[in-house]
Write an enzyme that holds these catalytic residues in place. Sequence first.
Site, PDB file in Angstrom:
ATOM      1  N   HIS A 225      -0.765  36.517 -44.393  1.00 14.82           N
ATOM      2  CA  HIS A 225      -0.795  37.912 -45.088  1.00 14.82           C
ATOM      3  C   HIS A 225      -1.985  38.404 -43.686  1.00 14.82           C
ATOM      4  CE1 HIS A 225      -4.109  36.337 -47.528  1.00 14.82           C
ATOM      5  NE2 HIS A 225      -4.431  37.776 -47.107  1.00 14.82           N
TER       6      HIS A 225
ATOM      7  N   ASP B 205       2.592  31.743 -47.580  1.00 21.93           N
ATOM      8  CA  ASP B 205       0.972  32.646 -47.096  1.00 21.93           C
ATOM      9  C   ASP B 205       0.717  31.746 -46.207  1.00 21.93           C
ATOM     10  OD1 ASP B 205      -0.215  34.986 -46.696  1.00 21.93           O
ATOM     11  OD2 ASP B 205      -1.367  34.182 -48.142  1.00 21.93           O
TER      12      ASP B 205
ATOM     13  N   SER C 277      -9.556  35.029 -46.852  1.00 18.37           N
ATOM     14  CA  SER C 277      -8.327  34.876 -46.378  1.00 18.37           C
ATOM     15  C   SER C 277      -8.135  34.023 -45.600  1.00 18.37           C
ATOM     16  CB  SER C 277      -7.209  36.287 -47.095  1.00 18.37           C
ATOM     17  OG  SER C 277      -7.694  36.760 -48.284  1.00 18.37           O
TER      18      SER C 277
END
Length: 399
Positions: free
Chosen positions: A139, A170, A247
């Site tokens: 992402h 992911d 992230s």
Amino acid sequence: MLFLSRLCRPSVASAMGAACKASLCRSSMRSVHIGRSIPRHRPWSLLFGGAVATGVAAWASVVYANDVKEETSRLPALRLLPTALTTPKLPSRPFDTNLIADIAEKAMDSVVTVSDASLRGLGTGFIIDDAGIILTNHHVVNHIHGRIFVKLSDGTTMQGTLVGADPGSDLAVIRVQPKSKLTALPLGSGKVRVGEWVISIGHPFTLTNSVSVGIIGGVSRRLTENTPFHPSTDFLQTDAAMNPGVSGGPLINTNGEVVGVCFGKALLADGVGFAVSVHTVKQVVPQLLQHGRVLRPYVGMSIIDITPQIAAEEKRVNKDFPNVDSGVLVTKVSWSTPASKAGFKAGDVVTSINGEPIKTISELHAALGFKVNEPLTVEVKRNNELIQLKLIPEPLKSA
């Protein structure tokens, strides 16, 4: 006086009290008149009274000691418990107060910023190969339209190439061309315990190289509800900070090894963050490097977990249904699929794959793993009969 009377026997206390009282009364008779001193021609009365009181006290203490010895000799002997039972000892383990700081300082050389052409940091990544292989989240790169740039810890900025990305886990892999070898972070074994200390490093809100500490709150979490994640993707739960910008950063144990890739946190919850486990990383990254995508197995049948209630209902409808209260129940088999070719039928109960017991759908996905075009031996119960089937999963076309 009150103290002595409690310690001595009544007869001793009364005798001592009478003697002391008499001596004090004699000595005080000459001091009742205010302003008149005690006559000097009779000091012997004070000396005599004090001597009597001292003698009585000494005699009383000897009697009391003998009485205590006599009484305690009548008590039953006390049984002392072993020290190990009364005062348990915790394992002594020296704690280095600089442990977290040392690990973070060493790991920061491997943590990078992932950004677009504006060089505005969109996420974090970390080096897993000194030749320039960088791991981050899908992402993170999915939000970049155009060229990808990677900024190293020393400020060097390089253009990166997207090798492959997988929305099911992911994870994404970026390659850069460094002039010299980079510092890579080692990947852990995948054995993680609940309660284990972990460290997250990332760039939340463009605050570079931010460090957070927490513990592992749970392992083998599956985040499949209303998400694009594949059921085989394994997540770690942690209370280490997972703010926007972290992230793609590493989640590190106290050995300096990566145990997960920071993903994010649960909405409307504090202290509930998630990271893709290194177990999934080791399965996905090789495929991204080789194929640019992940090849996942496709079987072609619908399944549900068996509960005692489901087993009772199936038994009511079909008296020959296997006597089980757990396992994976096949509810539908699609035509011309690996499952139909292997001979699966609705009502079959999957009990093992390649000898590995299967009790839940999660265990079934874990047993399938990323095995594609590879024959598997699957045991199923069909009407209380144990049958072996040969299943050859095909690549999932939408992967």
